[in-house]
Write a protein that holds these residues in place. Structure first.
Motif, PDB file in Angstrom:
ATOM      1  N   GLY A   1       0.798  -1.227   0.000  1.00 50.28           N
ATOM      2  CA  GLY A   1       0.000   0.000   0.000  1.00 50.28           C
ATOM      3  C   GLY A   1       0.823   1.265   0.000  1.00 50.28           C
ATOM      4  O   GLY A   1       0.400   2.289   0.542  1.00 50.28           O
ATOM      5  N   ILE A   2       2.018   1.206  -0.621  1.00 55.77           N
ATOM      6  CA  ILE A   2       2.871   2.394  -0.702  1.00 55.77           C
ATOM      7  C   ILE A   2       3.347   2.584  -2.140  1.00 55.77           C
ATOM      8  O   ILE A   2       3.265   1.670  -2.958  1.00 55.77           O
ATOM      9  N   SER A   3       3.880   3.748  -2.412  1.00 52.33           N
ATOM     10  CA  SER A   3       4.423   4.037  -3.739  1.00 52.33           C
ATOM     11  C   SER A   3       5.905   3.658  -3.794  1.00 52.33           C
ATOM     12  O   SER A   3       6.544   3.479  -2.748  1.00 52.33           O
ATOM     13  N   LEU A   4       6.436   3.571  -4.996  1.00 51.16           N
ATOM     14  CA  LEU A   4       7.878   3.333  -5.146  1.00 51.16           C
ATOM     15  C   LEU A   4       8.702   4.430  -4.480  1.00 51.16           C
ATOM     16  O   LEU A   4       9.646   4.120  -3.747  1.00 51.16           O
ATOM     17  N   PRO A   5       8.362   5.717  -4.691  1.00 50.50           N
ATOM     18  CA  PRO A   5       9.141   6.746  -3.996  1.00 50.50           C
ATOM     19  C   PRO A   5       9.112   6.578  -2.475  1.00 50.50           C
ATOM     20  O   PRO A   5      10.128   6.784  -1.805  1.00 50.50           O
ATOM     21  N   ALA A   6       7.978   6.180  -1.919  1.00 49.48           N
ATOM     22  CA  ALA A   6       7.887   5.976  -0.469  1.00 49.48           C
ATOM     23  C   ALA A   6       8.775   4.813  -0.031  1.00 49.48           C
ATOM     24  O   ALA A   6       9.382   4.865   1.043  1.00 49.48           O
ATOM     25  N   PHE A   7       8.867   3.776  -0.846  1.00 48.98           N
ATOM     26  CA  PHE A   7       9.714   2.631  -0.508  1.00 48.98           C
ATOM     27  C   PHE A   7      11.174   3.060  -0.385  1.00 48.98           C
ATOM     28  O   PHE A   7      11.872   2.669   0.540  1.00 48.98           O
ATOM     29  N   PHE A   8      11.616   3.876  -1.324  1.00 54.49           N
ATOM     30  CA  PHE A   8      13.027   4.269  -1.365  1.00 54.49           C
ATOM     31  C   PHE A   8      13.340   5.529  -0.555  1.00 54.49           C
ATOM     32  O   PHE A   8      14.499   5.916  -0.454  1.00 54.49           O
ATOM     33  N   ASP A   9      12.325   6.151   0.037  1.00 57.28           N
ATOM     34  CA  ASP A   9      12.526   7.400   0.769  1.00 57.28           C
ATOM     35  C   ASP A   9      12.926   7.131   2.223  1.00 57.28           C
ATOM     36  O   ASP A   9      12.163   7.382   3.161  1.00 57.28           O
ATOM     37  N   THR A  10      14.135   6.605   2.403  1.00 61.52           N
ATOM     38  CA  THR A  10      14.669   6.366   3.744  1.00 61.52           C
ATOM     39  C   THR A  10      16.111   6.857   3.791  1.00 61.52           C
ATOM     40  O   THR A  10      16.769   6.997   2.752  1.00 61.52           O
ATOM     41  N   GLU A  11      16.587   7.084   4.978  1.00 62.22           N
ATOM     42  CA  GLU A  11      17.973   7.515   5.154  1.00 62.22           C
ATOM     43  C   GLU A  11      18.948   6.471   4.616  1.00 62.22           C
ATOM     44  O   GLU A  11      19.971   6.807   4.023  1.00 62.22           O
TER      45      GLU A  11
ATOM     46  N   LEU B   1      23.337   5.273   0.592  1.00 60.38           N
ATOM     47  CA  LEU B   1      24.011   4.116  -0.001  1.00 60.38           C
ATOM     48  C   LEU B   1      25.268   4.554  -0.736  1.00 60.38           C
ATOM     49  O   LEU B   1      25.268   5.547  -1.463  1.00 60.38           O
ATOM     50  N   GLU B   2      26.334   3.806  -0.551  1.00 59.83           N
ATOM     51  CA  GLU B   2      27.563   4.089  -1.290  1.00 59.83           C
ATOM     52  C   GLU B   2      27.486   3.452  -2.673  1.00 59.83           C
ATOM     53  O   GLU B   2      26.771   2.472  -2.874  1.00 59.83           O
ATOM     54  N   GLN B   3      28.225   4.003  -3.590  1.00 62.74           N
ATOM     55  CA  GLN B   3      28.279   3.465  -4.938  1.00 62.74           C
ATOM     56  C   GLN B   3      28.840   2.047  -4.872  1.00 62.74           C
ATOM     57  O   GLN B   3      29.837   1.795  -4.181  1.00 62.74           O
TER      58      GLN B   3
END
Length: 80
Positions: free
Chosen positions: A60-70, A75-77
């Motif tokens: 029940g979330i969007s893709l941007p919400a999934f990836f919107d975390t610290e 993340l390092e390259q």
């Protein structure tokens, strides 16, 4: 932390927040339980964006919400 570990951790966190089992996530997302388990237990270390989108739909979330975390922001390259 690498991308795979961050995705796995995020899925587990979101399921825990919702009191959702792997079986329930499978039903809600239309993804086979074995596919979800393969992601969570390291057999599939590179889940595709379509799979992640379907999991997001089930959560029940969007893709941007999934990836919107610290964790995702810092993340390092991985290719050096």
């Amino acid at each position: 932390m690498d991308t795979y570990t961050t995705i796995k951790k995020r899925l587990l966190t979101l399921c825990a927040e919702r009191g959702m089992s792997i079986h329930r996530l499978s039903i809600e997302s239309g993804i086979a339980p074995s596919t979800i388990k393969n992601i969570l237990y390291g057999k599939s270390r590179n889940p595709g964006i379509v799979t992640i989108k379907m999991l997001c739909d089930g959560l029940g979330i969007s893709l941007p919400a999934f990836f919107d975390t610290e964790e995702f922001r810092t993340l390092e390259q991985e290719i050096r």
